[in-house]
Design a protein around this motif. Structure first.
Motif, PDB file in Angstrom:
ATOM      1  N   LYS A 178      10.780 106.554  45.695  1.00 21.40           N
ATOM      2  CA  LYS A 178      11.726 105.435  45.737  1.00 21.40           C
ATOM      3  C   LYS A 178      11.449 104.447  44.612  1.00 21.40           C
ATOM      4  O   LYS A 178      12.382 103.974  43.941  1.00 21.40           O
ATOM      5  N   GLN A 179      10.185 104.147  44.364  1.00 20.37           N
ATOM      6  CA  GLN A 179       9.832 103.229  43.284  1.00 20.37           C
ATOM      7  C   GLN A 179      10.217 103.800  41.928  1.00 20.37           C
ATOM      8  O   GLN A 179      10.724 103.078  41.057  1.00 20.37           O
ATOM      9  N   ALA A 180       9.995 105.110  41.741  1.00 24.22           N
ATOM     10  CA  ALA A 180      10.344 105.748  40.469  1.00 24.22           C
ATOM     11  C   ALA A 180      11.849 105.749  40.254  1.00 24.22           C
ATOM     12  O   ALA A 180      12.329 105.508  39.137  1.00 24.22           O
ATOM     13  N   ALA A 181      12.611 106.003  41.323  1.00 23.09           N
ATOM     14  CA  ALA A 181      14.069 106.026  41.206  1.00 23.09           C
ATOM     15  C   ALA A 181      14.610 104.634  40.896  1.00 23.09           C
ATOM     16  O   ALA A 181      15.513 104.476  40.069  1.00 23.09           O
ATOM     17  N   GLU A 182      14.067 103.610  41.560  1.00 16.15           N
ATOM     18  CA  GLU A 182      14.511 102.235  41.294  1.00 16.15           C
ATOM     19  C   GLU A 182      14.178 101.818  39.868  1.00 16.15           C
ATOM     20  O   GLU A 182      14.981 101.149  39.199  1.00 16.15           O
ATOM     21  N   LYS A 183      12.988 102.211  39.400  1.00 13.96           N
ATOM     22  CA  LYS A 183      12.606 101.897  38.026  1.00 13.96           C
ATOM     23  C   LYS A 183      13.550 102.565  37.041  1.00 13.96           C
ATOM     24  O   LYS A 183      13.993 101.951  36.052  1.00 13.96           O
ATOM     25  N   HIS A 184      13.873 103.824  37.291  1.00  8.77           N
ATOM     26  CA  HIS A 184      14.780 104.551  36.393  1.00  8.77           C
ATOM     27  C   HIS A 184      16.156 103.900  36.377  1.00  8.77           C
ATOM     28  O   HIS A 184      16.762 103.722  35.316  1.00  8.77           O
ATOM     29  N   GLN A 185      16.667 103.533  37.529  1.00 10.42           N
ATOM     30  CA  GLN A 185      17.973 102.893  37.596  1.00 10.42           C
ATOM     31  C   GLN A 185      17.989 101.566  36.848  1.00 10.42           C
ATOM     32  O   GLN A 185      18.954 101.239  36.155  1.00 10.42           O
ATOM     33  N   ASN A 186      16.913 100.812  36.977  1.00  8.36           N
ATOM     34  CA  ASN A 186      16.835  99.525  36.276  1.00  8.36           C
ATOM     35  C   ASN A 186      16.803  99.733  34.765  1.00  8.36           C
ATOM     36  O   ASN A 186      17.470  99.002  34.014  1.00  8.36           O
ATOM     37  N   MET A 187      16.063 100.728  34.309  1.00 11.34           N
ATOM     38  CA  MET A 187      16.009 101.009  32.874  1.00 11.34           C
ATOM     39  C   MET A 187      17.363 101.485  32.358  1.00 11.34           C
ATOM     40  O   MET A 187      17.761 101.164  31.238  1.00 11.34           O
ATOM     41  N   TYR A 188      18.070 102.248  33.175  1.00 12.75           N
ATOM     42  CA  TYR A 188      19.401 102.709  32.786  1.00 12.75           C
ATOM     43  C   TYR A 188      20.359 101.527  32.652  1.00 12.75           C
ATOM     44  O   TYR A 188      21.164 101.465  31.717  1.00 12.75           O
ATOM     45  N   ARG A 189      20.257 100.584  33.578  1.00 19.89           N
ATOM     46  CA  ARG A 189      21.102  99.389  33.502  1.00 19.89           C
ATOM     47  C   ARG A 189      20.785  98.586  32.244  1.00 19.89           C
ATOM     48  O   ARG A 189      21.690  98.093  31.560  1.00 19.89           O
ATOM     49  N   LEU A 190      19.509  98.420  31.943  1.00 19.14           N
ATOM     50  CA  LEU A 190      19.122  97.688  30.741  1.00 19.14           C
ATOM     51  C   LEU A 190      19.677  98.349  29.489  1.00 19.14           C
ATOM     52  O   LEU A 190      20.174  97.675  28.576  1.00 19.14           O
ATOM     53  N   ALA A 191      19.618  99.675  29.429  1.00 20.09           N
ATOM     54  CA  ALA A 191      20.132 100.394  28.260  1.00 20.09           C
ATOM     55  C   ALA A 191      21.636 100.211  28.131  1.00 20.09           C
ATOM     56  O   ALA A 191      22.157  99.976  27.032  1.00 20.09           O
ATOM     57  N   MET A 192      22.360 100.303  29.237  1.00 18.90           N
ATOM     58  CA  MET A 192      23.816 100.176  29.197  1.00 18.90           C
ATOM     59  C   MET A 192      24.266  98.767  28.851  1.00 18.90           C
ATOM     60  O   MET A 192      25.353  98.578  28.288  1.00 18.90           O
ATOM     61  N   THR A 193      23.446  97.763  29.180  1.00 20.91           N
ATOM     62  CA  THR A 193      23.834  96.369  28.942  1.00 20.91           C
ATOM     63  C   THR A 193      23.253  95.815  27.648  1.00 20.91           C
ATOM     64  O   THR A 193      23.192  94.601  27.469  1.00 20.91           O
ATOM     65  N   GLY A 194      22.812  96.705  26.763  1.00 20.46           N
ATOM     66  CA  GLY A 194      22.368  96.266  25.442  1.00 20.46           C
ATOM     67  C   GLY A 194      20.945  95.777  25.378  1.00 20.46           C
ATOM     68  O   GLY A 194      20.547  95.162  24.384  1.00 20.46           O
ATOM     69  N   GLN A 195      20.143  96.042  26.416  1.00 18.68           N
ATOM     70  CA  GLN A 195      18.756  95.571  26.443  1.00 18.68           C
ATOM     71  C   GLN A 195      17.768  96.716  26.264  1.00 18.68           C
ATOM     72  O   GLN A 195      16.598  96.595  26.626  1.00 18.68           O
ATOM     73  N   GLY A 196      18.247  97.839  25.714  1.00 17.08           N
ATOM     74  CA  GLY A 196      17.343  98.942  25.416  1.00 17.08           C
ATOM     75  C   GLY A 196      16.465  98.607  24.230  1.00 17.08           C
ATOM     76  O   GLY A 196      16.660  97.610  23.533  1.00 17.08           O
ATOM     77  N   ILE A 197      15.486  99.469  23.963  1.00 20.80           N
ATOM     78  CA  ILE A 197      14.511  99.137  22.916  1.00 20.80           C
ATOM     79  C   ILE A 197      14.642 100.015  21.676  1.00 20.80           C
ATOM     80  O   ILE A 197      14.332  99.574  20.571  1.00 20.80           O
ATOM     81  N   ASP A 198      15.118 101.239  21.812  1.00 21.70           N
ATOM     82  CA  ASP A 198      15.025 102.177  20.693  1.00 21.70           C
ATOM     83  C   ASP A 198      15.999 101.877  19.560  1.00 21.70           C
ATOM     84  O   ASP A 198      15.638 102.013  18.384  1.00 21.70           O
TER      85      ASP A 198
END
Length: 777
Positions: A639-659
């Motif tokens: 559950k923690q891994a899935a929530e972390k992945h979802q949060n990172m996906y949201r950050l990437a989609m909203t322009g807060q990715g790093i790469d």
């Protein structure tokens, strides 16, 4: 010879009696219809340009505002011009005294129209800026799956109100916000967090020191230039990404860049090759017409917020990837192309898609394909393997293009291919899913679409339609112009049109052949021995690359997103975590993982990276490896891994990715002549696991409940790293997930079939944690 006579509009000869002029009325008629068709397209584009330019306003809204303002002024007995002409009339300027030549009523009407127009423009600008502010809010992404908060509901209502009544395909483009530039501090922090599970303590501390030094010294200076670009440019990433990732590379784009899309998995609408080509080509041309007329498909904007659709533009969908004598390459847009290029058994043909001022019907296109299939002529010297130039290294191809294709018939024939809407290959092999040999048949099918024989696909075109001898088909797409969801949208349209809306009669396309249709035009080449040597050299390089690719495609039908949702877990997070577990079992270690995410919520947005190998995911994988770990602990870690992945996906989609941010900082550092040890190491790290989900975007086109056989196989791509895996997956319906795996035979660390077995087992092991069978009982 009838086609040759019709190609000449008029002939004249000088005789003793004078000039004998002979007109070909059919040719003149075709010229007239072609011109009429062209002017219609220009008018439609002009009209669409006006509609898009005033969006979210409309000409009807203009009339309403002006008439309402005039009526209100008359009712209140006010001057509609707000005293404008009275002031002009009292002016001593000789230019303004012209108002004396207008009657009082005329002055009131003209003044009212001018003031009403200003009011209308003001309303448009207010609505556009309010809409831009609304689209900059991404709080709706944080709602739990299946539930919508009151704030999100209110936001959706406001977006609908300020979006106008009938938005067109590109109406929202000027209202989309710009991609934000993350802070250097946040990017460095999230980067260190992403590499922590991949580094030993000593290596991590060293990288931490480099990041802090960069954040303190060079980073702020580079960030200033990026901020400046973000204010000036529509998107601070896209143009550099296109140029440095795709257009400046000198290696082969076959396998390394191009990707493929497959046909239906179980359905075979016809076994006639020419008929399948006829329906598919007609469907693609209809799709181009929709784009040209900017007809908005309802699913493009709903239920998600408006997205950038620039890559869907006609000029982007139908283009050629052209070479210059030195990098970068250029993209030549073909929004006016009226023909296609067809390859069959080593020969190239030019086929017109319009006749009598209209698009050819499917049966007429089938007729043209039949003529090509029946043609028994031999390839000209060097013609059969000509496309190997587009499959090999870019520098020899650029040199050969400059030397051998810059004049004469070679230039004319090359122009016919590069200026075609797209290329069609009538393949002489048979490919499909064979239930008696599912593994080898799908693997063979994927390799044929990815690279074929290395000389029967024109890899520089935006896409190649490949129709096999047994009438299955697929696409090979060039990557620089657009990402996979764009070509996926086109392919969904084709697959939905083909068997149902267009259909077949006794295996042939519906309708009748045309009795007077001019046939395809055979392209002519004069390729000297030196050019043929370059072709053979490129083919050798391409074959070496193609033979090294290990493809494995398998339909995972044990369960799908239906059961995953019952686990209250995101299907994408579930699959990504399963890939991490499978990779650890496959190689005994974790690796830097790339998952493609879209940034199309922003103007001209393309992709961002989700680094899906996280600390939380690694903790879960280790718990699955340790036998002593109890089920409840594994579920908590999952559950923690899935929530972390979802949060990172949201950050990437909203322009807060790093790469993409790090990539642009690196580009700026090179422009400034600055060397950064931190950026150099970050950009040199290999992606040994590159993953991507192929989204099904138009679910309403396929009723998989009533017709479960209409499932697509999805598509895939080649491996990114020499010792890594490329994994593409498509979630089809509720009970099927298709996986496409690629790697290289030359790497002793990888085996696509072994990795596929590990993926299947990982999916089953994770599902077993939820004990759904026990809960059902």
């Amino acid at each position: 010879m009838a086609e040759a006579h019709q190609a000449v509009a008029f002939q004249f000869t000088v005789t003793p009696d004078g000039i004998d002029l002979q007109l070909c009325h059919e040719a003149l008629r075709q010229i007239y219809l072609s011109g009429l068709h062209s002017w219609k397209k220009r008018f439609i584009r002009f009209k669409n340009g006006v509609m898009t330019g005033v969006y979210p306003g409309s000409p009807g809204g203009f009339m309403v505002v002006v008439v309402s303002y005039m009526s209100y002024s008359k009712y209140q007995q006010l001057d509609p011009s707000l005293g404008m002409f009275a002031k002009l009339g009292s002016s001593k300027s000789r230019y303004l005294e012209r108002s004396q030549y207008m009657s009082t009523d005329s002055q009131r009407i003209v003044g009212g129209v001018l003031v009403g127009t200003g009011l209308w423009v003001t309303i448009i600008m207010i609505m556009r800026n309010v809409l831009k502010c609304l689209l900059s809010w991404h709080g709706w992404m944080h709602a739990r799956h299946g539930s919508v908060s009151w704030s999100a509901r209110l936001w959706m209502i406001l977006v609908k109100v300020f979006s106008g009544r009938k938005p067109m395909l590109y109406s929202f483009q000027n209202s989309l916000p710009r991609l934000p530039v993350p802070s250097v501090k946040d990017t460095c922090k999230r980067y260190l967090e992403s590499v922590r599970p991949l580094m030993e303590d000593e290596q991590y501390e060293r990288m931490k020191g480099l990041a802090k030094e960069f954040e303190k010294n060079l980073g702020p200076r580079l960030q200033w230039y990026l901020k400046l670009k973000s204010w000036w440019a529509s998107n601070y990433v896209s143009d550099w990404w296109e140029e440095y990732i795709y257009l400046r590379g000198r290696g082969p784009i076959m396998v390394n860049s191009n990707y493929y899309a497959m046909d239906f998995l179980y359905v075979f609408p016809t076994n006639i090759q020419a008929a399948r080509a006829g329906n598919a080509i007609h469907a693609i041309m209809l799709y181009r017409r929709k784009l040209d007329r900017e007809i908005k498909h309802t699913n493009l904007l709903c239920p998600t917020p408006p997205q950038t659709l620039l890559q869907l533009s006609v000029s982007f969908c139908f283009l050629s990837h052209l070479l210059g004598p030195s990098p970068p390459d250029i993209l030549q847009h073909m929004n006016e192309s009226k023909h296609i290029a067809v390859y069959h058994k080593g020969r190239y043909f030019k086929v017109w898609m319009f006749y009598d001022g209209r698009l050819l019907l499917p049966r007429e296109i089938e007729q043209q394909m039949e003529r090509i299939l029946a043609d028994q002529s031999e390839p000209l010297p060097g013609e059969e393997r000509l496309a190997a130039l587009t499959a090999g290294e870019r520098t020899p191809w650029a040199s050969a293009r400059e030397t051998y294709f810059s004049r004469g018939k070679n230039k004319q024939s090359l122009d016919a291919i590069e200026k075609a809407a797209f290329v069609v290959t009538l393949d002489d092999t048979e490919q499909c899913y064979d239930s008696n040999n599912p593994v080898k048949s799908l693997d063979r099918y994927a390799k044929s679409l990815l690279h074929g024989k290395c000389y029967d696909r024109w890899f520089d075109k935006s896409f190649n339609l490949i129709v096999f001898k047994n009438a299955t088909m697929g696409l090979n797409a060039e990557h620089s112009w657009a990402d996979a969801p764009i070509i996926g949208h086109l392919w969904e349209h084709v697959l939905s049109m083909d068997p149902v809306k267009l259909g077949y009669e006794d295996g042939h396309c519906r309708g009748e052949p045309h009795p007077n249709m001019p046939g395809p035009q055979r392209l002519q080449w004069d390729l000297p021995a030196e050019c043929q040597e370059v072709i053979q050299s490129s083919l050798t390089v391409a074959r070496s690359l193609a033979d090294d690719v290990d493809c494995h495609i398998f339909p995972f039908s044990d369960f799908g997103k239906g059961l995953i949702k019952k686990c209250r877990t995101s299907p994408d997070a579930f699959i990504q975590i399963a890939l991490q577990l499978a990779h650890y079992r496959d190689k005994g270690k974790f690796c830097l993982t790339y998952e493609a995410s879209m940034t199309r919520l922003f103007r001209e947005g393309r992709t961002e990276t989700v680094r899906s190998c996280t600390m939380e995911t690694c903790a879960f994988v280790r718990s699955m490896i340790r036998d002593e770990t109890v089920r409840e602990e594994r579920l908590m870690l999952l559950k923690q891994a899935a929530e972390k992945h979802q949060n990172m996906y949201r950050l990437a989609m909203t322009g807060q990715g790093i790469d993409r941010h790090l990539f642009c900082l690196y580009v700026v550092s090179k422009y400034l002549g600055e060397d950064s040890a931190f950026l150099k190491e970050v950009l040199s790290e290999p992606w040994r696991l590159s993953t991507s989900q192929t989204p099904v975007q138009q679910t309403e086109l396929f009723d998989l409940v009533k017709h479960p056989e209409y499932v697509s196989s999805g598509g895939g791509f080649g491996p990114v790293a020499n010792d890594g895996y490329g994994v593409s997956y498509i979630i089809v319906g509720e009970n099927l997930i298709n996986f496409h795996i690629s790697s290289k035979h030359s790497s002793p660390e990888t085996d696509s079939h072994r990795f596929g077995t590990n993926i299947r087992q990982a999916m089953l092991d994770i599902l077993a944690l939820f004990q759904l069978d026990n809960k059902a009982k």
